[in-house]
Design a protein around this motif. Sequence first.
Motif, PDB file in Angstrom:
ATOM      1  N   TYR A 185      13.037  68.125  83.374  1.00  0.00           N
ATOM      2  CA  TYR A 185      12.684  69.190  82.428  1.00  0.00           C
ATOM      3  C   TYR A 185      12.063  68.579  81.167  1.00  0.00           C
ATOM      4  CZ  TYR A 185      12.939  73.103  79.225  1.00  0.00           C
ATOM      5  OH  TYR A 185      12.603  74.075  78.317  1.00  0.00           O
ATOM      6  N   ILE A 186      12.699  67.529  80.657  1.00  0.00           N
ATOM      7  CA  ILE A 186      12.193  66.869  79.443  1.00  0.00           C
ATOM      8  C   ILE A 186      10.800  66.305  79.690  1.00  0.00           C
ATOM      9  CG2 ILE A 186      12.563  64.904  77.890  1.00  0.00           C
ATOM     10  CD1 ILE A 186      15.646  65.504  78.297  1.00  0.00           C
ATOM     11  N   GLN A 187      10.606  65.633  80.810  1.00  0.00           N
ATOM     12  CA  GLN A 187       9.283  65.078  81.138  1.00  0.00           C
ATOM     13  C   GLN A 187       8.222  66.172  81.213  1.00  0.00           C
ATOM     14  OE1 GLN A 187       9.762  61.498  80.571  1.00  0.00           O
ATOM     15  NE2 GLN A 187       7.951  61.788  81.786  1.00  0.00           N
ATOM     16  N   ASN A 188       8.569  67.294  81.823  1.00  0.00           N
ATOM     17  CA  ASN A 188       7.607  68.377  82.009  1.00  0.00           C
ATOM     18  C   ASN A 188       7.326  69.184  80.743  1.00  0.00           C
ATOM     19  OD1 ASN A 188       7.296  67.733  84.727  1.00  0.00           O
ATOM     20  ND2 ASN A 188       8.951  69.084  85.340  1.00  0.00           N
ATOM     21  N   HIS A 189       8.188  69.038  79.739  1.00  0.00           N
ATOM     22  CA  HIS A 189       8.030  69.810  78.505  1.00  0.00           C
ATOM     23  C   HIS A 189       7.924  68.908  77.279  1.00  0.00           C
ATOM     24  CE1 HIS A 189       9.735  72.682  81.391  1.00  0.00           C
ATOM     25  NE2 HIS A 189       9.065  73.584  80.710  1.00  0.00           N
ATOM     26  N   ILE A 190       7.488  67.675  77.478  1.00  0.00           N
ATOM     27  CA  ILE A 190       7.481  66.667  76.417  1.00  0.00           C
ATOM     28  C   ILE A 190       6.664  67.098  75.199  1.00  0.00           C
ATOM     29  CG2 ILE A 190       5.530  65.246  77.221  1.00  0.00           C
ATOM     30  CD1 ILE A 190       8.900  63.940  75.918  1.00  0.00           C
ATOM     31  N   ARG A 191       5.661  67.920  75.390  1.00  0.00           N
ATOM     32  CA  ARG A 191       4.815  68.353  74.276  1.00  0.00           C
ATOM     33  C   ARG A 191       5.448  69.479  73.466  1.00  0.00           C
ATOM     34  NH1 ARG A 191      -1.039  69.783  75.790  1.00  0.00           N
ATOM     35  NH2 ARG A 191      -1.009  70.063  73.555  1.00  0.00           N
ATOM     36  N   GLU A 192       6.505  70.065  73.977  1.00  0.00           N
ATOM     37  CA  GLU A 192       7.140  71.200  73.315  1.00  0.00           C
ATOM     38  C   GLU A 192       8.303  70.748  72.440  1.00  0.00           C
ATOM     39  OE1 GLU A 192       8.321  73.840  76.464  1.00  0.00           O
ATOM     40  OE2 GLU A 192       6.394  73.584  77.471  1.00  0.00           O
ATOM     41  N   LYS A 193       8.771  71.640  71.593  1.00  0.00           N
ATOM     42  CA  LYS A 193      10.001  71.396  70.841  1.00  0.00           C
ATOM     43  C   LYS A 193      11.144  71.649  71.821  1.00  0.00           C
ATOM     44  CE  LYS A 193      12.518  72.828  66.680  1.00  0.00           C
ATOM     45  NZ  LYS A 193      13.441  71.763  66.837  1.00  0.00           N
ATOM     46  N   ILE A 194      11.798  70.592  72.238  1.00  0.00           N
ATOM     47  CA  ILE A 194      12.848  70.679  73.259  1.00  0.00           C
ATOM     48  C   ILE A 194      14.210  70.700  72.566  1.00  0.00           C
ATOM     49  CG2 ILE A 194      13.843  69.622  75.317  1.00  0.00           C
ATOM     50  CD1 ILE A 194      11.171  68.085  75.627  1.00  0.00           C
ATOM     51  N   THR A 195      15.014  71.693  72.906  1.00  0.00           N
ATOM     52  CA  THR A 195      16.369  71.777  72.359  1.00  0.00           C
ATOM     53  C   THR A 195      17.381  71.803  73.501  1.00  0.00           C
ATOM     54  OG1 THR A 195      16.400  74.196  72.375  1.00  0.00           O
ATOM     55  CG2 THR A 195      15.553  73.118  70.374  1.00  0.00           C
ATOM     56  N   LEU A 196      18.598  71.438  73.166  1.00  0.00           N
ATOM     57  CA  LEU A 196      19.673  71.485  74.152  1.00  0.00           C
ATOM     58  C   LEU A 196      19.880  72.917  74.637  1.00  0.00           C
ATOM     59  CD1 LEU A 196      21.791  69.908  75.694  1.00  0.00           C
ATOM     60  CD2 LEU A 196      23.327  70.183  73.748  1.00  0.00           C
ATOM     61  N   ASN A 229      13.300  59.239  72.581  1.00  0.00           N
ATOM     62  CA  ASN A 229      12.744  58.043  73.232  1.00  0.00           C
ATOM     63  C   ASN A 229      11.525  58.388  74.088  1.00  0.00           C
ATOM     64  OD1 ASN A 229      14.682  56.382  72.095  1.00  0.00           O
ATOM     65  ND2 ASN A 229      16.003  56.399  73.893  1.00  0.00           N
ATOM     66  N   LYS A 230      11.611  59.475  74.836  1.00  0.00           N
ATOM     67  CA  LYS A 230      10.491  59.870  75.695  1.00  0.00           C
ATOM     68  C   LYS A 230       9.282  60.291  74.867  1.00  0.00           C
ATOM     69  CE  LYS A 230      12.036  58.959  79.698  1.00  0.00           C
ATOM     70  NZ  LYS A 230      11.401  57.914  80.481  1.00  0.00           N
ATOM     71  N   LYS A 231       9.510  60.994  73.771  1.00  0.00           N
ATOM     72  CA  LYS A 231       8.403  61.392  72.898  1.00  0.00           C
ATOM     73  C   LYS A 231       7.730  60.167  72.286  1.00  0.00           C
ATOM     74  CE  LYS A 231       9.626  66.133  71.746  1.00  0.00           C
ATOM     75  NZ  LYS A 231       8.420  66.934  71.824  1.00  0.00           N
ATOM     76  N   ILE A 232       8.531  59.190  71.898  1.00  0.00           N
ATOM     77  CA  ILE A 232       7.960  57.973  71.316  1.00  0.00           C
ATOM     78  C   ILE A 232       7.214  57.162  72.377  1.00  0.00           C
ATOM     79  CG2 ILE A 232       8.502  55.781  70.166  1.00  0.00           C
ATOM     80  CD1 ILE A 232       8.563  58.435  68.397  1.00  0.00           C
ATOM     81  N   CYS A 233       7.698  57.140  73.609  1.00  0.00           N
ATOM     82  CA  CYS A 233       6.956  56.483  74.704  1.00  0.00           C
ATOM     83  C   CYS A 233       5.584  57.131  74.872  1.00  0.00           C
ATOM     84  CB  CYS A 233       7.733  56.548  76.012  1.00  0.00           C
ATOM     85  SG  CYS A 233       9.079  55.376  76.116  1.00  0.00           S
ATOM     86  N   LYS A 234       5.562  58.452  74.841  1.00  0.00           N
ATOM     87  CA  LYS A 234       4.291  59.181  74.954  1.00  0.00           C
ATOM     88  C   LYS A 234       3.407  58.873  73.745  1.00  0.00           C
ATOM     89  CE  LYS A 234       1.781  62.074  77.243  1.00  0.00           C
ATOM     90  NZ  LYS A 234       1.206  61.636  78.514  1.00  0.00           N
ATOM     91  N   ALA A 235       4.015  58.804  72.563  1.00  0.00           N
ATOM     92  CA  ALA A 235       3.253  58.484  71.350  1.00  0.00           C
ATOM     93  C   ALA A 235       2.625  57.092  71.461  1.00  0.00           C
ATOM     94  CB  ALA A 235       4.156  58.558  70.125  1.00  0.00           C
ATOM     95  N   LYS A 236       3.346  56.137  72.020  1.00  0.00           N
ATOM     96  CA  LYS A 236       2.802  54.788  72.204  1.00  0.00           C
ATOM     97  C   LYS A 236       1.562  54.819  73.099  1.00  0.00           C
ATOM     98  CE  LYS A 236       7.045  52.022  72.172  1.00  0.00           C
ATOM     99  NZ  LYS A 236       7.863  51.259  73.079  1.00  0.00           N
ATOM    100  N   GLU A 237       1.641  55.593  74.175  1.00  0.00           N
ATOM    101  CA  GLU A 237       0.473  55.734  75.062  1.00  0.00           C
ATOM    102  C   GLU A 237      -0.722  56.279  74.288  1.00  0.00           C
ATOM    103  OE1 GLU A 237       1.264  58.182  78.497  1.00  0.00           O
ATOM    104  OE2 GLU A 237       3.182  57.192  78.866  1.00  0.00           O
ATOM    105  N   LEU A 238      -0.473  57.298  73.489  1.00  0.00           N
ATOM    106  CA  LEU A 238      -1.555  57.922  72.720  1.00  0.00           C
ATOM    107  C   LEU A 238      -2.104  56.972  71.661  1.00  0.00           C
ATOM    108  CD1 LEU A 238       0.072  61.452  72.351  1.00  0.00           C
ATOM    109  CD2 LEU A 238      -1.892  60.854  73.800  1.00  0.00           C
TER     110      LEU A 238
END
Length: 160
Positions: free
Chosen positions: A62-73, A105-114
């Motif tokens: 779910y987190i991977q598929n919605h990484i661009r969104e504001k993800i909440t618990l 962590n996943k958002k920052i991984c994506k940020a590194k790619e960008l």
Amino acid sequence: MSGLPAKEAYELEDSLIQAIELRPTLPLFTEVIQEIVWIFYNQLLDHRKKAVSSISERTSNYIQNHIREKITLSGISSALNTPKQTLNKAFEAKYSITINQYIRNKKICKAKELLRANILNLEDISKFLSFSSKSYFVQTFRQITGFTPKNFQRKNNNTI
């Protein structure tokens, strides 16, 4: 999550009855009860381990598929139709970090790619990944990587 699914429970019941019926002599009632309880306990443990793994993997997906969104618990809990407390326990048991840490962590991984791609500026990256502000993005990036996004980008552009 608290018990065996009905189909598994009925199959277990059938196999236990067959095992008792196939014995040459009828065992003592207490022996039968002890054996049934032990077998059921082991089945239940296996089921719970699989269920926890499944919830954790579904949360990660779910987190991977919605990484661009504001993800909440709450959002994950609602989407996966699972209580927040169950999600947290299962996730931490499998990944040894909280769901919120994992999201960051996943958002920052994506940020590194960008940043490596050098296509978007910091403001655009922070918006793209739904950070509340550019400064919060920079702060989070630095906490996780030890670098500011600009320093990370410079370092990676020099090594290419």
